[in-house]
Scaffold this motif. Structure first.
Motif, mmCIF file in Angstrom:
data_model
loop_
_atom_site.group_PDB
_atom_site.id
_atom_site.type_symbol
_atom_site.label_atom_id
_atom_site.label_comp_id
_atom_site.label_asym_id
_atom_site.label_seq_id
_atom_site.Cartn_x
_atom_site.Cartn_y
_atom_site.Cartn_z
ATOM 1 N N UNK A 194 0.848 -1.204 0.000
ATOM 2 C CA UNK A 194 0.000 0.000 0.000
ATOM 3 C C UNK A 194 0.878 1.248 0.000
ATOM 4 N N UNK A 195 1.945 1.218 0.782
ATOM 5 C CA UNK A 195 2.863 2.363 0.832
ATOM 6 C C UNK A 195 3.489 2.552 -0.548
ATOM 7 N N UNK A 196 3.880 1.453 -1.166
ATOM 8 C CA UNK A 196 4.502 1.503 -2.495
ATOM 9 C C UNK A 196 3.543 2.100 -3.519
ATOM 10 N N UNK A 197 2.297 1.631 -3.480
ATOM 11 C CA UNK A 197 1.301 2.106 -4.452
ATOM 12 C C UNK A 197 0.952 3.569 -4.208
ATOM 13 N N UNK A 198 1.031 3.994 -2.959
ATOM 14 C CA UNK A 198 0.682 5.381 -2.630
ATOM 15 C C UNK A 198 1.784 6.362 -3.010
ATOM 16 N N UNK A 199 2.958 5.825 -3.344
ATOM 17 C CA UNK A 199 4.121 6.659 -3.630
ATOM 18 C C UNK A 199 3.872 7.840 -4.558
ATOM 19 N N UNK A 200 3.360 7.581 -5.779
ATOM 20 C CA UNK A 200 3.183 8.682 -6.727
ATOM 21 C C UNK A 200 2.236 9.773 -6.238
ATOM 22 N N UNK A 201 1.303 9.418 -5.347
ATOM 23 C CA UNK A 201 0.309 10.401 -4.892
ATOM 24 C C UNK A 201 0.610 10.891 -3.483
ATOM 25 N N UNK A 202 1.800 10.560 -2.942
ATOM 26 C CA UNK A 202 2.100 10.848 -1.534
ATOM 27 C C UNK A 202 2.121 12.337 -1.268
ATOM 28 N N UNK A 203 1.387 12.741 -0.229
ATOM 29 C CA UNK A 203 1.369 14.135 0.229
ATOM 30 C C UNK A 203 1.562 14.118 1.739
ATOM 31 N N UNK A 204 2.665 14.666 2.239
ATOM 32 C CA UNK A 204 2.909 14.600 3.685
ATOM 33 C C UNK A 204 1.945 15.476 4.477
ATOM 34 N N UNK A 205 1.174 14.835 5.349
ATOM 35 C CA UNK A 205 0.285 15.584 6.233
ATOM 36 C C UNK A 205 0.619 15.309 7.700
#
Lengths: 156, 210
Positions: B75-86
């Protein structure tokens, strides 16, 4: 009946450092003077000690291999998808310029092909004109004779 | 791809690095979002054991723990391109981990947890910290381990998650609230009830021997 104290609800946040400084000091002082809260605090601390007596497990040696295989499977599933998410794959950075280059090459090839066809047509026409001139030049002696003497008798 | 870059420059230009602390892990994740897979590998290696152990203490079954852990990293890998640090990276990854564990729990695959707790093979690998003592102490330690595991697994999912996040990962009530979608007061209540249940199962049983 188990004795109760209104301060006992503050013991957990006190243990977790979640209270403001002043309240922390007040709770600490209260615990030392209240048997109920002191017992509560001690039993909760002991519970935490039990929990922390558990050491960690080692990760199995094939964990990494299995994970990266799943990543490869994920990426392989993405490649055939043309629309709707393929750019999110890890090949995106190589694939995008590659496709752009391919489109450019195809475009240039098409333009060249069209231009070549026009040129070839023009060349053909030029050649036809040339052939016409060639025939005249080739047969100039005959043509000049005809001009001087007219057509031969059987062709008049 | 523009979004992570935007947030990175947005925070830096406004001197808001302190919002995320000096979270080099966020930097790594942002680099991964731009295509640096080595950045992901660094994070993977740093969090592998933590996530596996978090899942193990959730289920007390190493097969399940490692399976769920791999899903978490995927899931972390797939979220990579859309990652936004909150939030900090650790808060974020443990949020994913908590949701994954709670979902797995709901799948109702663990009704045999009592059997798996009793199985030495299942509990193998998780030793008590004082396990270097003699044979008698080792047997006692093994029994204690099983009881602790049984006690933890007796907690409802949310209490279990809150206790594990607090006791083993050291997250604050606020961070746990963010991870579980609850208020700080709600987390305080979960931890209070969870510790009480654990105390009833462990301290009263062990009494002065502990």
């Amino acid at each position: 009946m188990k004795p109760t104290c209104s301060w006992t609800e503050l013991i957990n946040p006190y243990m977790d450092g979640e209270l403001p400084e002043e309240k922390t000091r007040l709770v600490k002082n209260h615990i030392t003077g209240c048997a109920t809260c002191s017992a509560e605090f001690e039993s909760l601390e002991k519970t935490r000690t039990f929990l922390h007596s558990l050491d960690e497990v080692d990760v199995r040696t094939d964990f990494d291999r299995k994970f990266w295989k799943k990543v490869d499977d994920l990426e392989n599933r993405k490649i055939p998808v043309i629309f709707g998410g393929w750019l999110a794959g890890r090949w995106r950075h190589g694939l995008t310029p590659l496709l752009a280059t391919l489109i450019l090459i195809l475009g240039i090839s098409y333009v060249n092909h069209s231009r070549n066809n026009s040129f070839k047509n023009a060349m053909f026409m030029d050649q036809m004109d040339l052939f016409a001139d060639y025939d005249v030049v080739n047969n100039l002696d005959v043509l000049e004779q005809i001009d001087r003497e007219g057509l031969p008798g059987d062709l008049r | 791809m523009i979004q992570p870059f935007f947030f990175e420059t947005f925070f830096k230009s406004r001197g808001l690095n302190e919002v995320m602390g000096t979270d080099s892990e966020i930097e790594l994740m942002l680099r991964f979002s731009k295509g640096d897979e080595n950045a992901f590998r660094t994070l993977f290696l740093a969090y592998k054991k933590k996530i596996v152990n978090y899942c193990y203490r959730f289920f007390f079954n190493q097969d399940t723990a490692e399976e769920v852990s791999q899903e978490i990293f995927l899931k972390v890998y797939k979220a990579g391109p859309r990652y936004t640090p909150t939030a900090s990276f650790s808060t974020w990854i443990f949020k994913i981990a908590t949701h994954a564990c709670l979902n797995e729990l709901r799948r109702d695959k663990h009704k045999s947890f009592i059997r798996s707790i009793d199985s030495d093979e299942e509990m193998g690998g998780m030793e008590l910290a004082d396990d270097n003592a003699g044979p008698h102490a080792r047997i006692e330690a093994s029994e204690r381990k099983k009881r602790i595991g049984k006690a933890l697994r007796s907690l409802p999912g949310k209490q279990r998650a809150a206790i594990l996040l607090r006791e083993y990962q050291g997250f604050s009530y606020k961070e746990i609230g963010d991870q579980m979608g609850m208020s700080e007061a709600g987390i305080k209540s979960l931890i209070h009830r969870g510790r009480e249940s654990l105390r009833n199962m462990l301290y009263d049983e062990f009494g002065e021997d502990s």
